[in-house]
Design a protein around this motif. Sequence first.
Motif, PDB file in Angstrom:
ATOM      1  N   ASN A 138       0.814  -1.207   0.000  1.00 23.90           N
ATOM      2  CA  ASN A 138       0.000   0.000   0.000  1.00 23.90           C
ATOM      3  C   ASN A 138       0.853   1.264   0.000  1.00 23.90           C
ATOM      4  O   ASN A 138       0.319   2.373  -0.013  1.00 23.90           O
ATOM      5  CB  ASN A 138      -0.942   0.011   1.212  1.00 23.90           C
ATOM      6  CG  ASN A 138      -0.186  -0.064   2.527  1.00 23.90           C
ATOM      7  OD1 ASN A 138       1.013  -0.314   2.568  1.00 23.90           O
ATOM      8  ND2 ASN A 138      -0.892   0.158   3.624  1.00 23.90           N
ATOM      9  N   VAL A 139       2.181   1.101  -0.020  1.00 23.50           N
ATOM     10  CA  VAL A 139       3.098   2.249  -0.081  1.00 23.50           C
ATOM     11  C   VAL A 139       3.641   2.431  -1.489  1.00 23.50           C
ATOM     12  O   VAL A 139       3.616   3.536  -2.048  1.00 23.50           O
ATOM     13  CB  VAL A 139       4.251   2.079   0.926  1.00 23.50           C
ATOM     14  CG1 VAL A 139       5.253   3.246   0.801  1.00 23.50           C
ATOM     15  CG2 VAL A 139       3.715   1.992   2.348  1.00 23.50           C
ATOM     16  N   VAL A 164       2.962   5.747  -5.517  1.00 23.29           N
ATOM     17  CA  VAL A 164       3.712   5.888  -4.268  1.00 23.29           C
ATOM     18  C   VAL A 164       2.815   6.625  -3.281  1.00 23.29           C
ATOM     19  O   VAL A 164       2.280   7.684  -3.596  1.00 23.29           O
ATOM     20  CB  VAL A 164       5.030   6.660  -4.476  1.00 23.29           C
ATOM     21  CG1 VAL A 164       5.779   6.797  -3.160  1.00 23.29           C
ATOM     22  CG2 VAL A 164       5.898   5.970  -5.519  1.00 23.29           C
ATOM     23  N   SER A 165       2.660   6.053  -2.081  1.00 23.74           N
ATOM     24  CA  SER A 165       1.736   6.619  -1.102  1.00 23.74           C
ATOM     25  C   SER A 165       2.379   6.687   0.271  1.00 23.74           C
ATOM     26  O   SER A 165       3.262   5.900   0.611  1.00 23.74           O
ATOM     27  CB  SER A 165       0.461   5.768  -1.004  1.00 23.74           C
ATOM     28  OG  SER A 165      -0.109   5.534  -2.265  1.00 23.74           O
ATOM     29  N   ASN A 166       1.919   7.682   1.060  1.00 19.76           N
ATOM     30  CA  ASN A 166       2.182   7.682   2.490  1.00 19.76           C
ATOM     31  C   ASN A 166       0.911   8.132   3.193  1.00 19.76           C
ATOM     32  O   ASN A 166      -0.168   8.091   2.603  1.00 19.76           O
ATOM     33  CB  ASN A 166       3.402   8.544   2.847  1.00 19.76           C
ATOM     34  CG  ASN A 166       3.213  10.008   2.490  1.00 19.76           C
ATOM     35  OD1 ASN A 166       2.086  10.488   2.373  1.00 19.76           O
ATOM     36  ND2 ASN A 166       4.311  10.736   2.333  1.00 19.76           N
ATOM     37  N   LEU A 169      -0.162  11.698   1.311  1.00 22.31           N
ATOM     38  CA  LEU A 169       0.189  12.032  -0.071  1.00 22.31           C
ATOM     39  C   LEU A 169       0.185  10.775  -0.933  1.00 22.31           C
ATOM     40  O   LEU A 169       0.735   9.747  -0.545  1.00 22.31           O
ATOM     41  CB  LEU A 169       1.566  12.701  -0.138  1.00 22.31           C
ATOM     42  CG  LEU A 169       2.089  13.068  -1.531  1.00 22.31           C
ATOM     43  CD1 LEU A 169       1.208  14.141  -2.154  1.00 22.31           C
ATOM     44  CD2 LEU A 169       3.533  13.535  -1.458  1.00 22.31           C
ATOM     45  N   ILE A 170      -0.451  10.879  -2.100  1.00 24.42           N
ATOM     46  CA  ILE A 170      -0.472   9.780  -3.058  1.00 24.42           C
ATOM     47  C   ILE A 170      -0.043  10.340  -4.416  1.00 24.42           C
ATOM     48  O   ILE A 170      -0.669  11.274  -4.932  1.00 24.42           O
ATOM     49  CB  ILE A 170      -1.868   9.146  -3.171  1.00 24.42           C
ATOM     50  CG1 ILE A 170      -2.350   8.643  -1.815  1.00 24.42           C
ATOM     51  CG2 ILE A 170      -1.859   8.007  -4.181  1.00 24.42           C
ATOM     52  CD1 ILE A 170      -3.781   8.147  -1.818  1.00 24.42           C
ATOM     53  N   ALA A 171       1.019   9.795  -4.987  1.00 18.95           N
ATOM     54  CA  ALA A 171       1.510  10.225  -6.291  1.00 18.95           C
ATOM     55  C   ALA A 171       1.511   9.036  -7.236  1.00 18.95           C
ATOM     56  O   ALA A 171       1.771   7.896  -6.823  1.00 18.95           O
ATOM     57  CB  ALA A 171       2.915  10.807  -6.181  1.00 18.95           C
ATOM     58  N   SER A 185       0.092  12.385 -11.576  1.00 23.33           N
ATOM     59  CA  SER A 185      -0.912  12.995 -10.716  1.00 23.33           C
ATOM     60  C   SER A 185      -0.495  12.884  -9.257  1.00 23.33           C
ATOM     61  O   SER A 185       0.324  12.028  -8.887  1.00 23.33           O
ATOM     62  CB  SER A 185      -2.282  12.334 -10.918  1.00 23.33           C
ATOM     63  OG  SER A 185      -2.263  10.989 -10.479  1.00 23.33           O
ATOM     64  N   TYR A 186      -1.070  13.785  -8.444  1.00 29.02           N
ATOM     65  CA  TYR A 186      -0.813  13.706  -7.012  1.00 29.02           C
ATOM     66  C   TYR A 186      -2.077  14.098  -6.254  1.00 29.02           C
ATOM     67  O   TYR A 186      -2.941  14.833  -6.761  1.00 29.02           O
ATOM     68  CB  TYR A 186       0.355  14.605  -6.597  1.00 29.02           C
ATOM     69  CG  TYR A 186      -0.019  16.062  -6.440  1.00 29.02           C
ATOM     70  CD1 TYR A 186      -0.324  16.589  -5.191  1.00 29.02           C
ATOM     71  CD2 TYR A 186      -0.078  16.916  -7.543  1.00 29.02           C
ATOM     72  CE1 TYR A 186      -0.677  17.925  -5.041  1.00 29.02           C
ATOM     73  CE2 TYR A 186      -0.428  18.247  -7.401  1.00 29.02           C
ATOM     74  CZ  TYR A 186      -0.727  18.743  -6.138  1.00 29.02           C
ATOM     75  OH  TYR A 186      -1.086  20.063  -6.003  1.00 29.02           O
ATOM     76  N   TYR A 187      -2.196  13.586  -5.038  1.00 20.95           N
ATOM     77  CA  TYR A 187      -3.322  13.880  -4.157  1.00 20.95           C
ATOM     78  C   TYR A 187      -2.761  14.070  -2.756  1.00 20.95           C
ATOM     79  O   TYR A 187      -2.066  13.193  -2.232  1.00 20.95           O
ATOM     80  CB  TYR A 187      -4.330  12.726  -4.188  1.00 20.95           C
ATOM     81  CG  TYR A 187      -5.486  12.863  -3.233  1.00 20.95           C
ATOM     82  CD1 TYR A 187      -6.675  13.467  -3.633  1.00 20.95           C
ATOM     83  CD2 TYR A 187      -5.411  12.366  -1.925  1.00 20.95           C
ATOM     84  CE1 TYR A 187      -7.754  13.581  -2.758  1.00 20.95           C
ATOM     85  CE2 TYR A 187      -6.480  12.480  -1.048  1.00 20.95           C
ATOM     86  CZ  TYR A 187      -7.642  13.088  -1.473  1.00 20.95           C
ATOM     87  OH  TYR A 187      -8.696  13.203  -0.607  1.00 20.95           O
ATOM     88  N   HIS A 188      -3.038  15.213  -2.159  1.00 19.17           N
ATOM     89  CA  HIS A 188      -2.481  15.528  -0.847  1.00 19.17           C
ATOM     90  C   HIS A 188      -3.606  15.877   0.119  1.00 19.17           C
ATOM     91  O   HIS A 188      -4.419  16.766  -0.156  1.00 19.17           O
ATOM     92  CB  HIS A 188      -1.507  16.706  -0.952  1.00 19.17           C
ATOM     93  CG  HIS A 188      -0.971  17.155   0.386  1.00 19.17           C
ATOM     94  ND1 HIS A 188      -0.315  16.309   1.234  1.00 19.17           N
ATOM     95  CD2 HIS A 188      -1.016  18.366   1.010  1.00 19.17           C
ATOM     96  CE1 HIS A 188       0.054  16.972   2.325  1.00 19.17           C
ATOM     97  NE2 HIS A 188      -0.379  18.224   2.216  1.00 19.17           N
TER      98      HIS A 188
END
Length: 276
Positions: A138-139, A164-166, A169-171, A185-188
Amino acid sequence: MGKGPGLYSDIGKQARDLLYKDYHTDQKFILTTYSPTGVAITASGTKKDELFIADVNTQLKNKNVTTDIKVDSNSHLFTTITVDEPAPGLKTILSCKVPDQRSGKFEVQYLHDYAGISTSVGLTANPIVNFSGVVGTNVVALGTDVAFDSQTGNFTKCNAGLSVSNADLIASLTLNDKGDTINASYYHTVSPLTSTAVGGEVSHSFSTNENTITIGTQHSLDPFTKVKARLNNAGKASALIQHEWRLRSLFTLSGEVDTKALDKSAKFGLALALKP
């Protein structure tokens, strides 16, 4: 976040939902009712310009088997049978559309802590075979999505993606259209308490040398009201407000304006979803 990497369709999903989900420039109405035996009946209608599209969907659940039967205004009958967890992590889906004889498809999905696989095959003499697979956690997750037409002997789709996730933040980075388009794309998550988030998407086409850039944000005014906004490099600005006026019943009002052509009328959309 879940334990495993999910399916290939989950790569970049949070950013796509932030930037595109619930934005409408038409009028949409959805009404769901439940019978005493638990059968769910959903009627929906969408008016886009002078065109009106409607459908009625009936959903029946029996233990781990879900059957969906939908009829639309074009006299098409859609049937989907989903069997959830016939074995741990497994899901099977059988679907078809009448009168399209080539629409039959059988799909198998499998989710594991370190992999996610989805494969489908058309129920025809010369089927199209789809396969997507993701490995990782999931990372960090890496996957591919391909489709092969057995009639022509050609690959009709060949995509690859990385996520890549933490915690906040998901990129993601995907290569689509057989390598012709690259998408990042990215989601923060800014504040989990107010569901405040920002995101963006950049797409480049190698064949046309064109770039598409979209940025967006969302924020919850209260536990029942959410606002979203987005802007792209073509000058299109959109915003929406969504209110849950009762449990699972949503009212959404959205609008779009072309900032490079302010003399044109703005577009507005309305969506109403009612559930008991």
